[in-house]
Design a protein around this motif. Structure first.
Motif, PDB file in Angstrom:
ATOM      1  N   ASP A  53      -8.080  11.248   0.564  1.00 54.56           N
ATOM      2  CA  ASP A  53      -8.373  11.231  -0.869  1.00 54.56           C
ATOM      3  C   ASP A  53      -7.428  12.133  -1.649  1.00 54.56           C
ATOM      4  OD1 ASP A  53     -11.924  11.059  -0.233  1.00 54.56           O
ATOM      5  OD2 ASP A  53     -10.429   9.500  -0.363  1.00 54.56           O
ATOM      6  N   ASN A  54      -6.151  11.867  -1.620  1.00 56.43           N
ATOM      7  CA  ASN A  54      -5.201  12.748  -2.267  1.00 56.43           C
ATOM      8  C   ASN A  54      -4.632  12.248  -3.597  1.00 56.43           C
ATOM      9  OD1 ASN A  54      -5.378  14.777  -0.318  1.00 56.43           O
ATOM     10  ND2 ASN A  54      -3.914  13.724   0.998  1.00 56.43           N
ATOM     11  N   PRO A  55      -4.592  10.944  -3.871  1.00 59.95           N
ATOM     12  CA  PRO A  55      -3.977  10.510  -5.124  1.00 59.95           C
ATOM     13  C   PRO A  55      -4.818  10.884  -6.344  1.00 59.95           C
ATOM     14  CG  PRO A  55      -4.120   8.722  -3.529  1.00 59.95           C
ATOM     15  CD  PRO A  55      -4.978   9.824  -3.034  1.00 59.95           C
ATOM     16  N   LYS A  56      -4.192  10.784  -7.509  1.00 61.62           N
ATOM     17  CA  LYS A  56      -4.940  10.966  -8.745  1.00 61.62           C
ATOM     18  C   LYS A  56      -5.754   9.708  -9.025  1.00 61.62           C
ATOM     19  CE  LYS A  56      -1.236   9.345 -11.799  1.00 61.62           C
ATOM     20  NZ  LYS A  56      -0.348   9.701 -12.939  1.00 61.62           N
ATOM     21  N   ALA A  57      -6.698   9.830  -9.933  1.00 63.98           N
ATOM     22  CA  ALA A  57      -7.549   8.698 -10.262  1.00 63.98           C
ATOM     23  C   ALA A  57      -6.777   7.648 -11.052  1.00 63.98           C
ATOM     24  CB  ALA A  57      -8.759   9.171 -11.056  1.00 63.98           C
ATOM     25  N   ALA A  58      -7.087   6.398 -10.788  1.00 64.20           N
ATOM     26  CA  ALA A  58      -6.520   5.298 -11.565  1.00 64.20           C
ATOM     27  C   ALA A  58      -7.317   5.139 -12.864  1.00 64.20           C
ATOM     28  CB  ALA A  58      -6.571   4.015 -10.746  1.00 64.20           C
ATOM     29  N   THR A  59      -6.882   4.253 -13.729  1.00 62.47           N
ATOM     30  CA  THR A  59      -7.627   3.991 -14.961  1.00 62.47           C
ATOM     31  C   THR A  59      -8.870   3.159 -14.631  1.00 62.47           C
ATOM     32  OG1 THR A  59      -6.486   1.913 -15.456  1.00 62.47           O
ATOM     33  CG2 THR A  59      -5.470   3.970 -16.252  1.00 62.47           C
ATOM     34  N   PHE A  60      -9.795   3.098 -15.581  1.00 65.14           N
ATOM     35  CA  PHE A  60     -10.990   2.278 -15.394  1.00 65.14           C
ATOM     36  C   PHE A  60     -10.591   0.840 -15.065  1.00 65.14           C
ATOM     37  CE2 PHE A  60     -12.493   5.607 -18.362  1.00 65.14           C
ATOM     38  CZ  PHE A  60     -13.598   6.067 -17.658  1.00 65.14           C
ATOM     39  N   GLU A  61      -9.686   0.287 -15.855  1.00 70.28           N
ATOM     40  CA  GLU A  61      -9.295  -1.114 -15.675  1.00 70.28           C
ATOM     41  C   GLU A  61      -8.623  -1.347 -14.334  1.00 70.28           C
ATOM     42  OE1 GLU A  61      -8.686   0.714 -18.338  1.00 70.28           O
ATOM     43  OE2 GLU A  61      -9.818  -0.270 -19.939  1.00 70.28           O
ATOM     44  N   GLU A  62      -7.806  -0.385 -13.891  1.00 67.42           N
ATOM     45  CA  GLU A  62      -7.107  -0.552 -12.618  1.00 67.42           C
ATOM     46  C   GLU A  62      -8.069  -0.590 -11.438  1.00 67.42           C
ATOM     47  OE1 GLU A  62      -2.822   1.592 -13.726  1.00 67.42           O
ATOM     48  OE2 GLU A  62      -4.490   2.781 -12.918  1.00 67.42           O
ATOM     49  N   VAL A  63      -9.131   0.194 -11.502  1.00 68.51           N
ATOM     50  CA  VAL A  63     -10.110   0.186 -10.411  1.00 68.51           C
ATOM     51  C   VAL A  63     -10.820  -1.167 -10.352  1.00 68.51           C
ATOM     52  CG1 VAL A  63     -12.132   1.320  -9.422  1.00 68.51           C
ATOM     53  CG2 VAL A  63     -10.406   2.683 -10.608  1.00 68.51           C
ATOM     54  N   TRP A  64     -11.250  -1.658 -11.513  1.00 70.95           N
ATOM     55  CA  TRP A  64     -11.888  -2.980 -11.543  1.00 70.95           C
ATOM     56  C   TRP A  64     -10.915  -4.063 -11.084  1.00 70.95           C
ATOM     57  CZ3 TRP A  64     -16.998  -3.857 -12.381  1.00 70.95           C
ATOM     58  CH2 TRP A  64     -17.744  -2.846 -12.980  1.00 70.95           C
ATOM     59  N   ASP A  65      -9.671  -3.966 -11.511  1.00 69.68           N
ATOM     60  CA  ASP A  65      -8.676  -4.986 -11.121  1.00 69.68           C
ATOM     61  C   ASP A  65      -8.455  -5.005  -9.609  1.00 69.68           C
ATOM     62  OD1 ASP A  65      -8.332  -5.748 -13.746  1.00 69.68           O
ATOM     63  OD2 ASP A  65      -6.458  -4.639 -14.040  1.00 69.68           O
ATOM     64  N   GLN A  66      -8.455  -3.829  -8.976  1.00 74.46           N
ATOM     65  CA  GLN A  66      -8.287  -3.781  -7.529  1.00 74.46           C
ATOM     66  C   GLN A  66      -9.464  -4.447  -6.831  1.00 74.46           C
ATOM     67  OE1 GLN A  66      -5.639  -2.760  -5.593  1.00 74.46           O
ATOM     68  NE2 GLN A  66      -6.881  -3.764  -4.018  1.00 74.46           N
ATOM     69  N   ALA A  67     -10.669  -4.179  -7.321  1.00 77.67           N
ATOM     70  CA  ALA A  67     -11.852  -4.815  -6.746  1.00 77.67           C
ATOM     71  C   ALA A  67     -11.785  -6.327  -6.898  1.00 77.67           C
ATOM     72  CB  ALA A  67     -13.115  -4.259  -7.406  1.00 77.67           C
ATOM     73  N   ILE A  68     -11.348  -6.783  -8.057  1.00 80.11           N
ATOM     74  CA  ILE A  68     -11.228  -8.225  -8.292  1.00 80.11           C
ATOM     75  C   ILE A  68     -10.206  -8.843  -7.346  1.00 80.11           C
ATOM     76  CG2 ILE A  68     -10.407  -9.955  -9.943  1.00 80.11           C
ATOM     77  CD1 ILE A  68     -11.641  -8.194 -12.165  1.00 80.11           C
ATOM     78  N   ALA A  69      -9.048  -8.198  -7.206  1.00 79.31           N
ATOM     79  CA  ALA A  69      -7.996  -8.740  -6.345  1.00 79.31           C
ATOM     80  C   ALA A  69      -8.491  -8.902  -4.913  1.00 79.31           C
ATOM     81  CB  ALA A  69      -6.763  -7.828  -6.396  1.00 79.31           C
ATOM     82  N   ASP A  70      -9.186  -7.896  -4.401  1.00 76.67           N
ATOM     83  CA  ASP A  70      -9.667  -7.960  -3.017  1.00 76.67           C
ATOM     84  C   ASP A  70     -10.769  -9.004  -2.858  1.00 76.67           C
ATOM     85  OD1 ASP A  70      -7.968  -6.123  -1.824  1.00 76.67           O
ATOM     86  OD2 ASP A  70      -9.276  -4.416  -2.209  1.00 76.67           O
ATOM     87  N   LEU A  71     -11.707  -9.053  -3.788  1.00 81.24           N
ATOM     88  CA  LEU A  71     -12.800 -10.012  -3.662  1.00 81.24           C
ATOM     89  C   LEU A  71     -12.307 -11.440  -3.854  1.00 81.24           C
ATOM     90  CD1 LEU A  71     -15.797  -8.190  -5.394  1.00 81.24           C
ATOM     91  CD2 LEU A  71     -15.422  -8.578  -2.956  1.00 81.24           C
TER      92      LEU A  71
END
Length: 524
Positions: free
Chosen positions: A180-198
């Motif tokens: 857990d070393n990186p900085k936090a992504a934006t709200f939209e980027e987190v949702w977009d990653q979830a969408i891409a994987d699902l």
């Protein structure tokens, strides 16, 4: 066809492979696990399947743990539950919205989600990025990639609506401590990653799996639809409602799911994996598995013990669930199978040993708390999830599967998505009346979308009380403060900062350990 319950049996040992890149095989193998390395383990498609199995259960930190409804943080903050005692300081702080990042009641969702992500990244590196594992069937490799991405996507979905801004990690580290070393992504980027994987999971998973309980295309589709629905509410982006409706319609059009005739069949051990169940956590008792049983009520405990000592049903929940009788003038069957209560229902307020079959594994009319005897005659307690259809041969744990995604949820989410997207209200009303019909309630007509949405909200309470959904529903509807204030929680409502309490604080130990990770400013 075998149940994935039998596959979970490898998870305790195999998780070590994902956590330290080293050294464990199935307990059925006589080879010394201390002599196995990550290089020797990743040698066949069978090894990959065993590794994927750990993502389901995984020592209490797998997918089932982060998605079942037993999460104290969400249940404590809804209006369907009241804190039984203020003696549990951490829980009391969460219930009254005065917790700080030091508290930690919600930290398990973060830990569990990132454990799933870490495991998924380790698997994907072997079979997708580096292509290290030989497969006789490349279609099987693609299926395993899709199955693994489902878990990573669902974990990021959980993080997106629980914490908001979190690190996006797509590569495995050498050890979990370096993860857990990186900085936090934006709200939209987190949702977009979830969408891409699902979406990748939906595209790559088969319609059916050999093992009962293993995720398939329908599971991924349902979670993708739920993600779109939640994103619309959390990020105030109405464009996602129509996308959610499309996903739910796909589930309905599959024709493979239906409401079971008796609602209580969604809770019982004898009726697991029925036609209404899209995904359920497969719980069982066996040696060496931490996450084999559901973490709610225990068959051998008094109502209120084993976690439930923290909660009991709120007065508003009882009123809401009892406001309408069936067409025959009876109480709604969902009420009768959710709450033990006073006022005409014989299972309230009687000594525990008289509560009936399946609840008589331990006798006595009181339990001890801080040296004092506390009577069991509460104002009401939850019946939902107790092993009411099992005998007492396993008195230490509940093994009735927890239904994490079921068809009734899809119908109500579909109706909501149609209303919120300006879709066909007649179709939405039909989905709601399908739920009502199963409970033997009268068919309703609705003059407009507001009336229909009010009924959707009511039916979600009837179906899902104490399943950890209510709090998240209130958040995405923007009604948390309003509902608590109106339903007997005025003191709690007064403490709510609607922006701050939209998310839980990032665990303090994560912020302290990662110089690039900032706490949500409202929680500083």
């Amino acid at each position: 066809m075998k149940s994935i319950k039998t596959i979970y049996k490898t998870s305790t040992i195999l998780l070590i492979i994902l956590m330290v890149s080293g050294c464990s095989d199935s307990f059925l193998d006589v080879q010394d696990p201390n002599n196995i390395t990550s290089a020797t383990f990743w040698s066949s498609s069978e090894d990959v399947q065993l590794a994927i199995n750990t993502l389901y259960a995984g020592e209490g930190n797998g997918f089932n743990t982060i998605w079942d409804g037993a999460s104290e943080p969400s249940n404590l903050r809804g209006d369907d539950v009241v804190l039984t005692t203020a003696d549990f300081a951490n829980f009391n702080q969460y219930a009254t919205f005065v917790n700080t990042p030091v508290n930690g009641v919600s930290d398990g969702i973060w830990d569990g989600s990132f454990n799933v992500i870490f495991g998924a990244n380790t698997i994907l590196k072997q079979i997708e990025t580096d292509n290290n594992v030989p497969f006789d069937d490349e279609g099987l490799r693609a299926r395993y990639i899709a199955e693994t991405k489902f878990f990573r996507g669902a974990a990021y979905f959980r993080l997106a609506h629980t914490y908001g801004q979190v690190p996006i990690v797509l590569e495995p580290a050498e050890t979990r401590d370096q993860f857990d070393n990186p900085k936090a992504a934006t709200f939209e980027e987190v949702w977009d990653q979830a969408i891409a994987d699902l979406q990748a999971a939906k595209d790559g998973l088969p319609e059916e799996q050999e093992d009962v309980g293993r995720v398939n295309k329908a599971v991924a589709t349902a979670f993708l639809g739920q993600l779109y629905l939640y994103r619309a509410g959390y990020l105030n982006d109405n464009s996602f409602y129509s996308r959610a409706a499309d996903e739910f319609k796909e589930i309905i059009d599959m024709g493979k799911f239906a409401l079971v005739e008796n609602w209580v069949d969604n809770l019982l051990a004898a009726t697991e994996n029925n036609a209404e169940s899209i995904y359920e956590a497969q719980y069982d008792i066996f040696a060496g598995s931490y996450a084999a049983t559901q973490p709610r009520a225990f068959n051998g405990s008094l109502p209120g013990i084993a976690g439930e000592i923290v909660f009991r049903p709120s007065a508003w929940l009882f009123e809401e669930m009892s406001r309408e009788t069936t067409v025959d003038g009876a109480l709604d069957p969902r009420l009768l199978n959710t709450i033990y209560f006073q006022g005409g229902f014989t299972l309230f307020g009687v000594p525990f040993e008289e509560l009936g079959d399946g609840l008589v594994c331990q006798s006595g009319g009181s339990f001890t708390l801080d040296g004092a005897a506390v009577p069991t005659e509460f104002d009401g307690w939850f019946r939902k999830y107790l092993n009411v259809d099992l005998d007492c041969e396993n008195p230490d744990a509940a093994v009735n599967n927890e239904r994490i995604m079921r068809y009734s949820d899809v119908l109500l989410m579909y109706a909501e998505a149609l209303v919120m997207s300006g879709g066909d209200l007649a179709i939405a009303a039909g989905a709601v009346n399908e739920i009502r019909n199963r409970a033997n309630l009268a068919v309703l007509t609705f003059a407009n979308g507001d009336e229909l949405m009010a009924e959707i909200e009511h039916q979600r309470i009837m179906e899902f009380a104490f399943e950890g959904k209510r709090y998240y529903d209130l958040i995405r509807w923007g009604k948390l403060k309003e509902a608590l204030d109106a339903h007997g929680f005025q003191d709690d409502a007064a403490n709510i900062d609607e922006e701050k309490h939209k998310y839980f604080p990032i665990p303090l130990q994560e912020v302290n350990a990662n110089a690039l990770l900032d706490q949500n400013p409202l929680w500083q």
